[in-house]
Design an enzyme around this catalytic site. Sequence first.
Site, mmCIF file in Angstrom:
data_model
loop_
_atom_site.group_PDB
_atom_site.id
_atom_site.type_symbol
_atom_site.label_atom_id
_atom_site.label_comp_id
_atom_site.label_asym_id
_atom_site.label_seq_id
_atom_site.Cartn_x
_atom_site.Cartn_y
_atom_site.Cartn_z
ATOM 1 N N SER A 1 0.856 -1.182 0.000
ATOM 2 C CA SER A 1 0.000 0.000 0.000
ATOM 3 C C SER A 1 0.887 1.226 0.000
ATOM 4 O O SER A 1 1.966 1.231 0.610
ATOM 5 C CB SER A 1 -0.900 0.019 1.239
ATOM 6 O OG SER A 1 -1.509 1.286 1.413
ATOM 7 N N TYR B 1 -2.882 -0.598 9.681
ATOM 8 C CA TYR B 1 -2.828 -0.971 8.271
ATOM 9 C C TYR B 1 -1.494 -0.581 7.623
ATOM 10 O O TYR B 1 -0.820 -1.442 7.033
ATOM 11 C CB TYR B 1 -4.011 -0.343 7.522
ATOM 12 C CG TYR B 1 -4.083 -0.702 6.064
ATOM 13 C CD1 TYR B 1 -4.597 -1.928 5.654
ATOM 14 C CD2 TYR B 1 -3.635 0.186 5.080
ATOM 15 C CE1 TYR B 1 -4.658 -2.264 4.309
ATOM 16 C CE2 TYR B 1 -3.702 -0.144 3.740
ATOM 17 C CZ TYR B 1 -4.210 -1.371 3.361
ATOM 18 O OH TYR B 1 -4.268 -1.702 2.025
#
Length: 268
Positions: free
Chosen positions: A153, A166
């Site tokens: 990400s 995350y």
Amino acid sequence: MSRRSRRPPSYGGRYRGQVAVVTGASAGLGAQLCLDLARAGATVIGLARNALRLAALAEELDGASPGSHTVVCDVADTDALRAALGDITATHGRIDLLVNNAAQDPGVRLVDITEQDYRRTFDVNFFAPVAATLAVVPSMLARGAGTIINVSSDGGRLPSPGPGAYPSSKAALSAFSESTSFRLGPKGIHVHVVYPAFMATELGLGALERGLRQPPRLTVRRVETVSRIILAGAGTSSLEISASRLIDIAMVFRYVLPRTYHRGRKRW
């Protein structure tokens, strides 16, 4: 005809006859990668938890590439994940391409998040890809060939304000990918880490609903676009596959002017 059903490039026949496993296959980028790989001639096995979505995907896959199918599997259960990969290898003889795409964001504010939320996030985003990689590497080494794609990400390299579960799990995945690439690359195994920019998937839209600012237009990508970027870059000598040059430039800015970057990032 839906966008997802349009026939993608053949990639020069690169994937024809290959056995590909994609996790997080029931929706979003995972489903798109499955379909694009099947249409490019690969035998594709999609793994995810949602049985109903997988059943619908399985019909599309089989129509594009007979022998392709799906398997219900919670990748956070690494024993089940290893068993699924073992069954796939026993059935198809090998796994040529592994795409670790499954991900989760706890969606909990910093004041409310618990240690267990962090652990669950790392179970899906980090330990599952590690377990899957370790499961397929021995046979890839024996053949001197294989490709492993870890979908990270941009938040892993440019974290936004928040609890950090995350982005930290994705940063760990990126570090794992780079470290292993140094050992596996010379032995014929391509390892890639993907930075897909922002996609309007359930995960991405959920982050917006929880307060993430709308990303700049130049950092937004469709899943169809990201899938093609990944499949075009896989198997090359490049470790990183990035979908947004603007974010690549932001990385340079961060390292050249870190104080300026962090002052601006706090307000984002």
